[in-house]
Design an enzyme around this catalytic site. Structure first.
Site: not given
Length: 148
Positions: A23, A95-98
């Site tokens: 991110r 990962y990018c969380f969203r």
């Protein structure tokens, strides 16, 4: 091309698995998984521009703008940063969380260079509350044990 994913779980925290958060820095500063390193796909300004394109023109236009903004030497610098981290931490996950699109893009770019890396699926909204509860418990336990 089918890219490999690893289902998220609370074990990511307890196992202290190396994580690459792709991110933008402003998002990372608002909160990230413990031990994650921020190696963003887009910087804050690029993310801002893509976000405006998404709201005004939709996902396809936003992706096309992102591809134009993060190309050439900029794209190569981002890939090089991921490669360097993965050399030191070969078991790291991305990962990018969203929604997962940015981690999929990072994963695809790495795949194009011959590096196969799993992206962590489902880290975002569905897991936010369970992760928060575990972290809260861990912090409370530390507070209580340090006061005793």
């Amino acid at each position: 091309m089918t890219l490999a994913t690893t289902p998220s779980s609370l074990n990511l925290i307890s196992d202290e698995r190396p994580l690459i958060d792709v991110r933008a820095p402003v998002e990372f500063a608002q909160g990230a998984l413990p031990g994650a390193v921020n190696l963003p796909l887009m910087n804050d300004e690029e993310r801002h521009q893509v976000g405006i394109a998404y709201k005004q023109q939709g996902q396809t236009a936003a992706i096309a703008l992102g591809e134009r903004l993060v190309s050439g030497d900029i794209k190569q610098a981002r890939i090089t940063a991921w490669q360097a981290y993965l050399t030191e931490h070969p078991d790291a996950l991305i990962y990018c969380f969203r929604g997962g699109l940015r981690s999929q893009i990072a994963q695809q770019w790495l795949e194009e260079t011959g590096i196969s890396r799993h992206a962590c699926k489902g880290v975002g909204r569905p897991c936010a509350k369970p992760f928060a509860r575990v972290l809260s418990r861990q912090l409370c336990n530390r507070c209580w044990s340090s006061q005793g």
